[in-house]
Scaffold this motif. Structure first.
Motif, mmCIF file in Angstrom:
data_model
loop_
_atom_site.group_PDB
_atom_site.id
_atom_site.type_symbol
_atom_site.label_atom_id
_atom_site.label_comp_id
_atom_site.label_asym_id
_atom_site.label_seq_id
_atom_site.Cartn_x
_atom_site.Cartn_y
_atom_site.Cartn_z
ATOM 1 N N THR A 267 0.836 -1.192 0.000
ATOM 2 C CA THR A 267 0.000 0.000 0.000
ATOM 3 C C THR A 267 0.878 1.252 0.000
ATOM 4 O O THR A 267 1.953 1.257 0.607
ATOM 5 N N PRO A 268 0.450 2.318 -0.674
ATOM 6 C CA PRO A 268 1.213 3.571 -0.657
ATOM 7 C C PRO A 268 0.908 4.411 0.581
ATOM 8 O O PRO A 268 0.427 5.533 0.497
ATOM 9 N N ASP A 269 1.196 3.841 1.741
ATOM 10 C CA ASP A 269 0.999 4.527 3.018
ATOM 11 C C ASP A 269 2.163 5.501 3.210
ATOM 12 O O ASP A 269 3.309 5.096 3.397
ATOM 13 N N ALA A 270 1.865 6.798 3.195
ATOM 14 C CA ALA A 270 2.927 7.808 3.210
ATOM 15 C C ALA A 270 3.787 7.720 4.457
ATOM 16 O O ALA A 270 5.018 7.847 4.384
ATOM 17 N N ALA A 271 3.181 7.496 5.620
ATOM 18 C CA ALA A 271 3.949 7.435 6.862
ATOM 19 C C ALA A 271 4.892 6.241 6.858
ATOM 20 O O ALA A 271 6.067 6.343 7.238
ATOM 21 N N LEU A 272 4.394 5.095 6.417
ATOM 22 C CA LEU A 272 5.237 3.905 6.335
ATOM 23 C C LEU A 272 6.365 4.096 5.342
ATOM 24 O O LEU A 272 7.527 3.777 5.624
ATOM 25 N N LEU A 273 6.047 4.665 4.190
ATOM 26 C CA LEU A 273 7.059 4.856 3.147
ATOM 27 C C LEU A 273 8.101 5.884 3.578
ATOM 28 O O LEU A 273 9.280 5.767 3.235
ATOM 29 N N ALA A 274 7.668 6.899 4.330
ATOM 30 C CA ALA A 274 8.623 7.891 4.822
ATOM 31 C C ALA A 274 9.643 7.232 5.731
ATOM 32 O O ALA A 274 10.842 7.542 5.685
ATOM 33 N N SER A 275 9.192 6.304 6.586
ATOM 34 C CA SER A 275 10.114 5.585 7.464
ATOM 35 C C SER A 275 11.020 4.661 6.661
ATOM 36 O O SER A 275 12.221 4.568 6.925
ATOM 37 N N MET A 276 10.452 3.973 5.678
ATOM 38 C CA MET A 276 11.261 3.071 4.851
ATOM 39 C C MET A 276 12.323 3.825 4.061
ATOM 40 O O MET A 276 13.456 3.364 3.896
ATOM 41 N N ALA A 277 11.959 5.012 3.573
ATOM 42 C CA ALA A 277 12.871 5.787 2.734
ATOM 43 C C ALA A 277 13.726 6.757 3.527
ATOM 44 O O ALA A 277 14.618 7.393 2.950
ATOM 45 N N ALA A 278 13.452 6.886 4.831
ATOM 46 C CA ALA A 278 14.159 7.849 5.675
ATOM 47 C C ALA A 278 14.022 9.259 5.097
ATOM 48 O O ALA A 278 14.987 10.006 4.975
ATOM 49 N N GLN A 279 12.780 9.615 4.718
ATOM 50 C CA GLN A 279 12.484 10.939 4.180
ATOM 51 C C GLN A 279 11.315 11.543 4.953
ATOM 52 O O GLN A 279 10.603 10.851 5.671
ATOM 53 N N GLY A 280 11.116 12.826 4.767
ATOM 54 C CA GLY A 280 9.999 13.497 5.409
ATOM 55 C C GLY A 280 8.680 13.141 4.756
ATOM 56 O O GLY A 280 8.628 12.797 3.566
ATOM 57 N N ASP A 281 7.607 13.233 5.518
ATOM 58 C CA ASP A 281 6.282 12.914 4.981
ATOM 59 C C ASP A 281 5.936 13.769 3.770
ATOM 60 O O ASP A 281 5.357 13.288 2.796
ATOM 61 N N SER A 282 6.261 15.057 3.828
ATOM 62 C CA SER A 282 5.913 15.959 2.729
ATOM 63 C C SER A 282 6.642 15.576 1.449
ATOM 64 O O SER A 282 6.081 15.641 0.348
ATOM 65 N N ASP A 283 7.906 15.175 1.587
ATOM 66 C CA ASP A 283 8.674 14.764 0.404
ATOM 67 C C ASP A 283 8.071 13.507 -0.220
ATOM 68 O O ASP A 283 7.937 13.404 -1.439
ATOM 69 N N VAL A 284 7.706 12.551 0.624
ATOM 70 C CA VAL A 284 7.116 11.313 0.126
ATOM 71 C C VAL A 284 5.767 11.584 -0.520
ATOM 72 O O VAL A 284 5.449 11.040 -1.581
ATOM 73 N N ASN A 285 4.966 12.439 0.101
ATOM 74 C CA ASN A 285 3.661 12.770 -0.490
ATOM 75 C C ASN A 285 3.816 13.425 -1.849
ATOM 76 O O ASN A 285 3.004 13.187 -2.754
ATOM 77 N N ALA A 286 4.846 14.242 -2.018
ATOM 78 C CA ALA A 286 5.087 14.873 -3.320
ATOM 79 C C ALA A 286 5.437 13.823 -4.372
ATOM 80 O O ALA A 286 5.000 13.914 -5.531
ATOM 81 N N LEU A 287 6.213 12.821 -3.979
ATOM 82 C CA LEU A 287 6.575 11.754 -4.912
ATOM 83 C C LEU A 287 5.367 10.884 -5.243
ATOM 84 O O LEU A 287 5.194 10.449 -6.390
ATOM 85 N N LEU A 288 4.524 10.639 -4.264
ATOM 86 C CA LEU A 288 3.306 9.876 -4.517
ATOM 87 C C LEU A 288 2.352 10.662 -5.429
ATOM 88 O O LEU A 288 1.679 10.079 -6.282
ATOM 89 N N ALA A 289 2.319 11.972 -5.263
ATOM 90 C CA ALA A 289 1.489 12.808 -6.135
ATOM 91 C C ALA A 289 1.985 12.736 -7.575
ATOM 92 O O ALA A 289 1.189 12.770 -8.523
ATOM 93 N N GLU A 290 3.308 12.649 -7.738
ATOM 94 C CA GLU A 290 3.863 12.500 -9.083
ATOM 95 C C GLU A 290 3.371 11.198 -9.720
ATOM 96 O O GLU A 290 2.991 11.166 -10.896
ATOM 97 N N ALA A 291 3.365 10.128 -8.936
ATOM 98 C CA ALA A 291 2.873 8.844 -9.441
ATOM 99 C C ALA A 291 1.375 8.911 -9.738
ATOM 100 O O ALA A 291 0.886 8.277 -10.678
ATOM 101 N N ALA A 292 0.647 9.683 -8.958
ATOM 102 C CA ALA A 292 -0.789 9.836 -9.194
ATOM 103 C C ALA A 292 -1.043 10.586 -10.495
ATOM 104 O O ALA A 292 -1.982 10.281 -11.234
ATOM 105 N N SER A 293 -0.196 11.573 -10.803
ATOM 106 C CA SER A 293 -0.362 12.329 -12.046
ATOM 107 C C SER A 293 -0.115 11.443 -13.261
ATOM 108 O O SER A 293 -0.611 11.721 -14.352
ATOM 109 N N ALA A 294 0.639 10.357 -13.072
ATOM 110 C CA ALA A 294 0.896 9.398 -14.146
ATOM 111 C C ALA A 294 -0.142 8.288 -14.176
ATOM 112 O O ALA A 294 0.031 7.295 -14.878
#
Length: 365
Positions: A267-294
């Protein structure tokens, strides 16, 4: 046409435009949607309806690659006036764009004087700038012609240039924009039954709807695999994979990496992915938004989901075995530390990470 099941509202709308055109009031529509969603089937449906009502039908198709200027319109005019169409463009090229456009308008008026006409332009997201400019001009002269103009285009940002997107967005309000979405459960069931047979278990129909999101092309490809292999058909069909990997190729590297983590996590759970990627929630959400635009993810009120299961399966299978194992291990570590997962989930992640000893205790819970 079986694949037009579930498209009755769209066909009814296009039929009204056709009736207006037959009465001498030219109309136009732009069918928008992702690859495989059924734009061409709808265009074929209204073309068949026009032919049944004794209208002339002519097609122009834009190639995915280089072509001469006005190529799609050259095809249309050849279908209406034959070899004389070439003269319109030769004369226009030497005189200038305004004269060329006027020549096309004159040719259309003469060719449609005796019979209402349906003109269908396919894949105009690939049209050259000159052809798109001519589309806009023709739309302006349609009210005085017995012509129905149907355009089809993909609206996926990864499939259309900014120039073409702006040109289509700038078409006059008189052009009806008709978004083409996925089939509902009833439409999907009809397509599956046409491929597999009428005796289809309800659970299979539900599974196909979930895996494909109702995309008619995806539905057909998945149903064909089921017809060949039965319930063991869990692969992503080759044609579907080609469509989705093309979209994936347009993502940035960071977005691709986060999407791979989501596919492994399930699942594209932003909080989980932020922990997995060691990135901030906002950064991960921006990347997920990019995937949504595609069109690989869908934005919801609470976050993101995969557009359909075939996306997740394709992304997952695109990873190397070593890459998948590494991501499963990372998912297991994060979930274990947060206590957010069930024992079954942790067992599955550790097992797929190749850590049988780590997985064993969770299997016993």
């Amino acid at each position: 046409m079986t694949l037009l099941v579930g498209r009755e509202p769209e066909l009814a709308t296009l039929a009204e435009l056709l009736d207006d055109a037959r009465r001498g009031h030219g109309r136009s529509a732009l069918l928008l949607g992702e690859a495989g969603i059924g734009k061409t089937r709808l265009a074929e449906g209204i073309a068949a309806m026009a032919a049944e009502r004794r209208c002339t039908v002519t097609w122009g198709r834009c190639p995915d690659g280089e072509a001469p200027s006005y190529w799609v319109w050259r095809q249309v005019l050849r279908g209406l006036v034959g070899a004389d169409a070439d003269g319109v463009f030769i004369a226009g090229d030497s005189a200038g764009r305004a004269e060329l456009f006027a020549g096309v308008a004159d040719a259309l008026e003469a060719a449609t004087a005796q019979h209402p006409t349906a003109i269908l332009l396919e894949d105009v997201h690939w049209a050259d700038a000159a052809s798109l400019a001519l589309v806009r001009f023709v739309v302006g002269v349609l009210p005085g012609l017995p012509v129905l103009l149907i355009l089809t285009a993909r609206d996926d940002p990864t499939e259309i240039s900014e120039e073409s997107a702006n040109a289509l967005a700038g078409l006059p309000p008189s052009v009806l924009r008709l978004p083409v979405a996925g089939l509902d459960g009833t439409g999907t069931a009809a397509v599956v039954k046409s491929v597999v047979g009428s005796d289809v278990p309800p659970e299979l129909l539900a599974a196909v709807q979930t895996r494909t999101g109702g995309n008619p092309f995806f539905v057909t490809e998945v149903a064909r695999l089921y017809a060949l292999r039965g319930t063991e058909a869990i692969d992503v069909p080759r044609g579907v994979r080609q469509v989705l990997t093309r979209r994936l190729a347009h993502l940035s590297q960071p977005a691709s990496e986060v999407l791979a983590m989501a596919a492994v996590a399930g699942t594209p759970d932003a909080a989980l992915l932020a922990s997995m990627a060691a990135q901030g929630d906002s950064d991960v959400n921006a990347l997920l938004a990019e995937a949504a635009s595609a069109r690989l993810l869908t934005a919801t009120d609470t976050g993101f989901t995969f557009a359909h299961d075939l996306v997740r399966e394709t992304v997952y299978e695109e990873q190397s075995p070593a890459g998948r194992a590494r991501l499963h291990r990372r998912a297991a570590e994060v979930l274990e530390s947060t206590g957010r997962a069930t024992a079954a989930d942790l067992a599955a992640h550790w097992a797929r990470a190749g850590k049988a000893k780590k997985a064993a205790p969770y299997y016993l819970e």
